[in-house]
Design a protein around this motif. Structure first.
Motif, PDB file in Angstrom:
ATOM      1  N   VAL A  11       0.841  -1.193   0.000  1.00  0.00           N
ATOM      2  CA  VAL A  11       0.000   0.000   0.000  1.00  0.00           C
ATOM      3  C   VAL A  11       0.878   1.246   0.000  1.00  0.00           C
ATOM      4  CG1 VAL A  11      -1.873  -1.154   1.244  1.00  0.00           C
ATOM      5  CG2 VAL A  11      -0.160   0.148   2.534  1.00  0.00           C
ATOM      6  N   ILE A  12       0.276   2.367  -0.427  1.00  0.00           N
ATOM      7  CA  ILE A  12       0.956   3.659  -0.414  1.00  0.00           C
ATOM      8  C   ILE A  12      -0.079   4.728  -0.132  1.00  0.00           C
ATOM      9  CG2 ILE A  12       0.726   3.887  -2.942  1.00  0.00           C
ATOM     10  CD1 ILE A  12       3.374   5.461  -2.917  1.00  0.00           C
ATOM     11  N   TRP A  13       0.284   5.718   0.662  1.00  0.00           N
ATOM     12  CA  TRP A  13      -0.608   6.827   0.976  1.00  0.00           C
ATOM     13  C   TRP A  13      -0.907   7.587  -0.306  1.00  0.00           C
ATOM     14  CZ3 TRP A  13      -4.008   7.569   4.333  1.00  0.00           C
ATOM     15  CH2 TRP A  13      -4.406   8.820   4.798  1.00  0.00           C
ATOM     16  N   GLN A  14      -2.198   7.858  -0.558  1.00  0.00           N
ATOM     17  CA  GLN A  14      -2.583   8.457  -1.835  1.00  0.00           C
ATOM     18  C   GLN A  14      -1.866   9.769  -2.138  1.00  0.00           C
ATOM     19  OE1 GLN A  14      -6.742   8.357  -3.538  1.00  0.00           O
ATOM     20  NE2 GLN A  14      -6.588  10.521  -3.017  1.00  0.00           N
ATOM     21  N   PRO A  15      -1.709  10.697  -1.200  1.00  0.00           N
ATOM     22  CA  PRO A  15      -0.953  11.913  -1.528  1.00  0.00           C
ATOM     23  C   PRO A  15       0.474  11.622  -1.984  1.00  0.00           C
ATOM     24  CG  PRO A  15      -2.229  12.258   0.455  1.00  0.00           C
ATOM     25  CD  PRO A  15      -2.331  10.793   0.143  1.00  0.00           C
ATOM     26  N   ASP A  16       1.121  10.628  -1.389  1.00  0.00           N
ATOM     27  CA  ASP A  16       2.468  10.260  -1.842  1.00  0.00           C
ATOM     28  C   ASP A  16       2.420   9.727  -3.265  1.00  0.00           C
ATOM     29  OD1 ASP A  16       3.355  10.982   0.670  1.00  0.00           O
ATOM     30  OD2 ASP A  16       3.516   8.934   1.419  1.00  0.00           O
ATOM     31  N   ALA A  17       1.404   8.889  -3.553  1.00  0.00           N
ATOM     32  CA  ALA A  17       1.257   8.347  -4.902  1.00  0.00           C
ATOM     33  C   ALA A  17       0.929   9.444  -5.908  1.00  0.00           C
ATOM     34  CB  ALA A  17       0.164   7.279  -4.913  1.00  0.00           C
ATOM     35  N   SER A  18       0.076  10.384  -5.519  1.00  0.00           N
ATOM     36  CA  SER A  18      -0.285  11.490  -6.416  1.00  0.00           C
ATOM     37  C   SER A  18       0.930  12.350  -6.741  1.00  0.00           C
ATOM     38  CB  SER A  18      -1.374  12.352  -5.770  1.00  0.00           C
ATOM     39  OG  SER A  18      -2.570  11.632  -5.616  1.00  0.00           O
ATOM     40  N   GLU A  19       1.740  12.624  -5.732  1.00  0.00           N
ATOM     41  CA  GLU A  19       2.960  13.402  -5.981  1.00  0.00           C
ATOM     42  C   GLU A  19       3.888  12.666  -6.941  1.00  0.00           C
ATOM     43  OE1 GLU A  19       5.145  15.207  -2.924  1.00  0.00           O
ATOM     44  OE2 GLU A  19       3.475  16.446  -2.235  1.00  0.00           O
ATOM     45  N   MET A  20       4.024  11.360  -6.768  1.00  0.00           N
ATOM     46  CA  MET A  20       4.883  10.589  -7.665  1.00  0.00           C
ATOM     47  C   MET A  20       4.361  10.614  -9.095  1.00  0.00           C
ATOM     48  SD  MET A  20       6.014   7.298  -5.372  1.00  0.00           S
ATOM     49  CE  MET A  20       6.907   7.520  -3.812  1.00  0.00           C
ATOM     50  N   ALA A  21       3.040  10.636  -9.260  1.00  0.00           N
ATOM     51  CA  ALA A  21       2.476  10.725 -10.613  1.00  0.00           C
ATOM     52  C   ALA A  21       2.864  12.045 -11.260  1.00  0.00           C
ATOM     53  CB  ALA A  21       0.957  10.580 -10.549  1.00  0.00           C
ATOM     54  N   LEU A  22       2.731  13.135 -10.528  1.00  0.00           N
ATOM     55  CA  LEU A  22       3.094  14.451 -11.071  1.00  0.00           C
ATOM     56  C   LEU A  22       4.585  14.547 -11.336  1.00  0.00           C
ATOM     57  CD1 LEU A  22       0.802  16.537  -8.718  1.00  0.00           C
ATOM     58  CD2 LEU A  22       0.543  16.331 -11.208  1.00  0.00           C
ATOM     59  N   ARG A  23       5.377  14.036 -10.427  1.00  0.00           N
ATOM     60  CA  ARG A  23       6.835  14.090 -10.603  1.00  0.00           C
ATOM     61  C   ARG A  23       7.296  13.172 -11.737  1.00  0.00           C
ATOM     62  NH1 ARG A  23       9.702  13.202  -5.000  1.00  0.00           N
ATOM     63  NH2 ARG A  23      11.475  14.000  -6.223  1.00  0.00           N
ATOM     64  N   SER A  24       6.475  12.179 -12.077  1.00  0.00           N
ATOM     65  CA  SER A  24       6.818  11.283 -13.187  1.00  0.00           C
ATOM     66  C   SER A  24       6.826  11.986 -14.530  1.00  0.00           C
ATOM     67  CB  SER A  24       5.832  10.099 -13.237  1.00  0.00           C
ATOM     68  OG  SER A  24       5.981   9.257 -12.108  1.00  0.00           O
ATOM     69  N   LEU A  25       6.193  13.163 -14.610  1.00  0.00           N
ATOM     70  CA  LEU A  25       6.257  13.928 -15.859  1.00  0.00           C
ATOM     71  C   LEU A  25       7.694  14.251 -16.240  1.00  0.00           C
ATOM     72  CD1 LEU A  25       3.242  16.320 -15.222  1.00  0.00           C
ATOM     73  CD2 LEU A  25       3.434  14.700 -17.139  1.00  0.00           C
ATOM     74  N   LEU A  26       8.584  14.341 -15.249  1.00  0.00           N
ATOM     75  CA  LEU A  26       9.996  14.597 -15.518  1.00  0.00           C
ATOM     76  C   LEU A  26      10.780  13.322 -15.800  1.00  0.00           C
ATOM     77  CD1 LEU A  26      10.721  17.315 -12.797  1.00  0.00           C
ATOM     78  CD2 LEU A  26      10.402  17.658 -15.246  1.00  0.00           C
ATOM     79  N   HIS A  27      10.081  12.184 -15.812  1.00  0.00           N
ATOM     80  CA  HIS A  27      10.750  10.897 -16.047  1.00  0.00           C
ATOM     81  C   HIS A  27      10.069  10.117 -17.167  1.00  0.00           C
ATOM     82  CE1 HIS A  27      13.279  11.462 -12.489  1.00  0.00           C
ATOM     83  NE2 HIS A  27      12.204  11.943 -11.912  1.00  0.00           N
ATOM     84  N   THR A  28       9.425  10.829 -18.074  1.00  0.00           N
ATOM     85  CA  THR A  28       8.887  10.213 -19.285  1.00  0.00           C
ATOM     86  C   THR A  28      10.026  10.020 -20.284  1.00  0.00           C
ATOM     87  OG1 THR A  28       8.308  12.410 -20.126  1.00  0.00           O
ATOM     88  CG2 THR A  28       6.578  11.172 -18.975  1.00  0.00           C
ATOM     89  N   THR A  29       9.982   8.922 -21.014  1.00  0.00           N
ATOM     90  CA  THR A  29      11.065   8.598 -21.940  1.00  0.00           C
ATOM     91  C   THR A  29      10.526   7.946 -23.209  1.00  0.00           C
ATOM     92  OG1 THR A  29      11.388   6.415 -20.920  1.00  0.00           O
ATOM     93  CG2 THR A  29      12.740   8.223 -20.066  1.00  0.00           C
ATOM     94  N   VAL A  30      11.389   7.831 -24.181  1.00  0.00           N
ATOM     95  CA  VAL A  30      11.146   7.039 -25.397  1.00  0.00           C
ATOM     96  C   VAL A  30      12.244   5.993 -25.485  1.00  0.00           C
ATOM     97  CG1 VAL A  30      10.945   7.072 -27.908  1.00  0.00           C
ATOM     98  CG2 VAL A  30      10.139   9.043 -26.570  1.00  0.00           C
ATOM     99  N   PRO A  31      11.920   4.693 -25.461  1.00  0.00           N
ATOM    100  CA  PRO A  31      10.595   4.109 -25.256  1.00  0.00           C
ATOM    101  C   PRO A  31      10.072   4.376 -23.855  1.00  0.00           C
ATOM    102  CG  PRO A  31      12.275   2.408 -25.172  1.00  0.00           C
ATOM    103  CD  PRO A  31      12.978   3.655 -25.593  1.00  0.00           C
ATOM    104  N   ALA A  32       8.830   3.990 -23.620  1.00  0.00           N
ATOM    105  CA  ALA A  32       8.145   4.320 -22.380  1.00  0.00           C
ATOM    106  C   ALA A  32       8.888   3.790 -21.152  1.00  0.00           C
ATOM    107  CB  ALA A  32       6.724   3.765 -22.409  1.00  0.00           C
ATOM    108  N   ASN A  33       8.877   4.581 -20.098  1.00  0.00           N
ATOM    109  CA  ASN A  33       9.493   4.244 -18.828  1.00  0.00           C
ATOM    110  C   ASN A  33       8.435   3.623 -17.909  1.00  0.00           C
ATOM    111  OD1 ASN A  33      11.262   4.150 -16.649  1.00  0.00           O
ATOM    112  ND2 ASN A  33      11.008   6.308 -16.114  1.00  0.00           N
ATOM    113  N   VAL A  34       8.642   2.403 -17.445  1.00  0.00           N
ATOM    114  CA  VAL A  34       7.670   1.708 -16.590  1.00  0.00           C
ATOM    115  C   VAL A  34       8.076   1.882 -15.128  1.00  0.00           C
ATOM    116  CG1 VAL A  34       6.590  -0.496 -16.028  1.00  0.00           C
ATOM    117  CG2 VAL A  34       7.176   0.037 -18.402  1.00  0.00           C
ATOM    118  N   LEU A  35       7.106   2.288 -14.292  1.00  0.00           N
ATOM    119  CA  LEU A  35       7.363   2.525 -12.875  1.00  0.00           C
ATOM    120  C   LEU A  35       6.311   1.834 -12.024  1.00  0.00           C
ATOM    121  CD1 LEU A  35       8.089   6.378 -12.989  1.00  0.00           C
ATOM    122  CD2 LEU A  35       9.781   4.560 -12.692  1.00  0.00           C
TER     123      LEU A  35
END
Length: 339
Positions: free
Chosen positions: A230-254
């Protein structure tokens, strides 16, 4: 400010890490499927981070808003520009602002058994259309740890290097979503991050809420699915937003979840101790469970800020004070992929 309002305020307060990352992110942001369970929290954290960073961006929140205007009004109140759209309607999809950053949260899970064709249309067909419309953007794609098979708990949870083996049509359609975005990432050179989440914990829903309510109300706790992440939703939400800086080609799986493999029996016992109530256990722990190894995302973002014992305390407090509930079960006990 009462105790429940204090909890909500803290849940929607951006961390320094999110504020700093938003300073590095160019372009406006659109959140597709914003009216879902995570949408408001993610939006509130984003708006708080932009305010603290002193940055002005257009933030669009798009959904059908079929639940009426309540969620739409709440989003507008914090500065999100809401847009009503039917994603399966091509004219509606094409009319959306073509911005640099996309959070794709559209999906269909509960009710998928018996409605398989719609499940595949929304989870696998729509992503191709979205990928074409936003081919010049960077895209974070919400997915699920359900694309992994049940694993022997003694063998360790699967990491991103493990091959998916989706169980059931819902999970298969989610793997289809991933594959479609991966394809268009390569063909259109679109930076993508695949965000495999399980399980987000909020005060209104989630694995911990279900266990806590069972204990609080004197109902039995089934431990057949004996371990969870499990993960606290605010922590997960922040990671989703911060993942915008970790998008790649080919796709980056997290993989996105907490660092522990948690015993359901132990969690129930902790709530029993917290509430000073007896715990009734039914079933026997199966040798396998649905688990994820999120060490890759922890390397990028650090460990989640909120510990499991903090989550237990927050959820217990919310339930004791009769905080509102969504009454949307996670079905985390499901072992055959039938949602």
């Amino acid at each position: 400010m009462n105790l429940l309002d204090k909890i909500e305020t803290e849940m929607n307060t951006a961390s320094d890490a999110l504020v700093n990352d938003m300073k590095s992110l160019d372009g406006d942001i659109i959140i597709l499927g914003v009216s879902g369970k995570i949408g408001y929290n993610l939006s509130a954290l984003l708006m708080d981070a932009l305010k603290k960073a002193g940055i002005e961006k257009n933030v669009y929140g798009v959904a059908r808003f079929s639940d009426g205007n309540h969620s739409r009004d709440a989003l507008e109140a914090i500065g999100v520009q809401t847009l009503v759209a039917d994603f399966m309607n091509d004219a509606s999809l094409q009319s959306l602002p073509k911005v640099k950053n996309v959070i794709f949260m559209v999906g269909y899970k509960f009710g998928s058994t018996g409605n398989e064709s719609y499940t595949w249309a929304l989870n696998s067909y729509l992503p191709g259309r979205v990928a074409e419309v936003f081919k010049d953007s960077r895209i974070v794609v919400f997915s699920t740890g359900c694309v992994y098979p049940l694993v022997n708990v003694e063998a360790g949870a699967p990491s991103e290097e493990s091959m998916p083996e989706a169980i059931g049509e819902y999970a298969q359609s989610c793997l289809g979503r991933e594959r479609i975005f991966e394809h268009f990432s390569k063909t259109n050179q679109t930076p993508v991050a695949i965000y495999r989440l399980n399980y987000a914990i909020d005060v209104r829903y989630g694995v911990l809420v279900e266990l806590a309510r069972n204990v609080y109300e004197g109902k039995p706790v089934d431990v057949t699915m004996g371990q969870v992440n499990v993960i606290w939703q605010p922590d997960a939400s922040e990671m989703a937003l911060r993942s915008l800086l970790h998008t790649t080609v080919p796709a980056n799986v997290l993989n996105i979840t907490g660092p522990e493999t948690l015993s359901v029996r132990w969690l129930a016992d902790r709530f029993g101790a917290r509430f000073k109530k007896p715990v009734t256990i039914v079933g026997t722990e199966a040798p396998s469970a649905l688990l994820s190894n999120a060490s890759k995302s922890h390397e990028l973002f650090g460990y989640p800020k909120t510990s499991i014992r903090e989550m237990i305390e927050i959820v217990a407090t919310w339930i004791e004070h009769e905080g509102s509930q969504l009454d949307k079960p996670t079905h985390f006990q499901e072992r055959e992929g039938k949602y």
